[in-house]
Each structure stands twice: as C-alpha cells, then as structure tokens.
Design an enzyme around this catalytic site. Structure first.
Site, PDB file in Angstrom:
ATOM      1  N   ASN A  88      34.297  41.422  27.209  1.00 53.09           N
ATOM      2  CA  ASN A  88      33.639  40.671  28.324  1.00 53.09           C
ATOM      3  C   ASN A  88      34.459  39.373  28.696  1.00 53.09           C
ATOM      4  O   ASN A  88      34.122  38.854  29.722  1.00 53.09           O
ATOM      5  CB  ASN A  88      32.029  40.323  27.861  1.00 53.09           C
ATOM      6  N   TYR A 154      42.327  37.878  40.238  1.00 51.68           N
ATOM      7  CA  TYR A 154      41.183  38.155  39.628  1.00 51.68           C
ATOM      8  C   TYR A 154      40.784  39.643  39.867  1.00 51.68           C
ATOM      9  O   TYR A 154      40.519  40.651  38.999  1.00 51.68           O
ATOM     10  CB  TYR A 154      39.775  37.374  40.033  1.00 51.68           C
TER      11      TYR A 154
END
Length: 257
Positions: A88, A154
């Site tokens: 994560n 990103y």
C-alpha cells in the site's frame, strides 16, 4: 460471510495513515496478526496500539531492498508466517510537466512502484514455503483509468503496478499465491480533510453516490482478496470509487436529478 482469517499474518505497508491505516485496522478486526509498516516507528506503533496485542509496528523504507528484507524478517520472527501482503505504500506530490524534475519522477516511481516489486520479492520465500499466499496491491483509478494534471508520475506508477500484477499473477499461480489490486477513487483521508469543506463538496459532486469513500471501503475490498473465498481470483483489479469513473460528462451527473 467470509471464512475466518483468525490467526493469519498480514503485512501492511504505508500503514500509518489513510488507506493503509484503514486496511491495518480492518485486518485487525478480522482477527489477523498485523505488521504495521511505516517510515516512522512512532506512527507504526500508534496504529498497532489501536489494533491491540495481535499487531506490532515496524519502521522500514520499503523502496529499498534492506527495508523490505527487514520487514519480512520481522514478520517471521514475531508471527512465524507471512500469509498476506498489502502493498500500500505510496506518495502523490503534484508537479506538472515542464516543472517536474527527473528526481521528482524517480522518487514517486520508487516509492509507489519499485516498493511493490521489492515488497513482493521479500515475502516470496515465506509464501512459497507455506504453499500459499495473498498479495493485494493498492493502485488507483488515476493512471490505469483516469488522469489528473500534476500527477503524470503518480499515474505512471499506478498503471505500472497493474502491469506488474498481471505477470506476477501468472508467475506465482503455481505456488498458490494470488496477486490482485484495489483501485480507490476519491477517499476521505487526513490529507483531504485539511483542504476544507468547499474542496470536499466539489469532489463529492463528481461522484454518483455523492460522497467520498472511506479507508474502510478500500479495506473491505482488500479483506475479500485476502479471504479463502477469493482463492480462485488472481491478476484482477476492483474499482472502489462510488461510480466516479462512470459518467461520460458533467451533463451525465446533472441528469441524475
């Protein structure tokens, strides 16, 4: 109802806040041992304390081989197994093209994508020895499905995670290790709360369900992928976004009435 995961061990990276914290807390509620991994020992210990005796914290930089090796070693030393990895860890600083430096790009890709590869590599020996494992990657709708100005690095890292996932799922299937991903939409985390009610209201207006998601919404999807019921699912992704990617235009939202 899902079969009990009581006593299984999960590693959750980037677990000191936001989605990672939500996953760690949900897994703790389900009776798992949880290794809470963060760059900050104090933050990791704080989340572990919220979970209780079944959890512990570890400070590690999972964008490095050394950090990931320490993570796997800690899980085995404390709990004797690594059944589930929730990869994560991630960052999302904004920088538009023309302003973004190579160092900016490399930092995001290293933290988000390289750390996924390194984390998976570190837990493979334990999962292979056990004859089973679950790997759940936190990707995003941004990159694989949508785009947003300032997040080219990103988006590239999050799309890259899905490319990695598909081949990893094929390679690891003979070892009974599944690899899947959750793609969150707009989730209410600590970072968003600081932007104020007007910003949040504008984001909610773009979601057909008219609310932002919560870390628990993502954690529930991750818990399913970790379950016995998901044993025949691998190389797949699930979008958890309240329908955000569905409207073809703002007019579609206005026509909802």
């Amino acid at each position: 109802m899902l079969k009990s995961l009581q006593g299984k061990t999960a590693i959750v990276t980037g677990a000191s806040r936001g989605i990672g914290k939500g996953i760690a807390l949900r897994f703790g509620e389900a009776g798992l041992n949880v290794l809470v991994v963060s760059r900050s020992q104090a933050d990791a210990d704080g989340v572990a304390g919220e979970i209780g005796a079944r959890a512990s914290g570890l400070a590690a930089d999972v964008s490095t081989e050394e950090g990931c090796a320490a993570m796997a070693q800690a899980a085995l030393a404390r709990y004797g197994a690594i059944d589930i990895l929730c990869a994560n860890a991630g960052i999302f600083p904004a920088a538009k093209l023309g302003e973004m430096s190579a160092a900016d790009f490399d930092h995001v890709v290293s933290t988000n994508l390289r750390s996924t590869f390194l984390s998976v590599s570190a837990v493979l020996p334990a999962m292979t020895s056990a004859g089973a494992g679950r790997i759940i990657i936190t990707s995003s709708i941004t990159g694989p499905i949508t785009g947003y100005p300032g997040w080219a690095h990103y988006g590239a890292s999050k799309a890259g995670q899905l490319g990695f996932m598909r081949t990893a799922a094929i390679e690891l299937a003979p070892r009974n290790i599944t690899v899947n991903a959750v793609l969150p939409g707009n989730i209410m985390t600590e970072g968003l709360e600081g932007n104020g009610p007007d910003y949040i209201a504008a984001m909610e207006a773009s979601v057909p369900l008219r609310r932002l998601g919560t870390p628990a919404d993502i954690a529930n999807a991750a818990l399913f992928f970790a379950s016995e019921e998901a044993a025949y699912i691998t190389g797949q992704s699930i979008v958890v976004d309240g329908g955000q990617i569905l409207p073809e235009s703002l007019g579609a939202l206005e026509a909802m009435g």
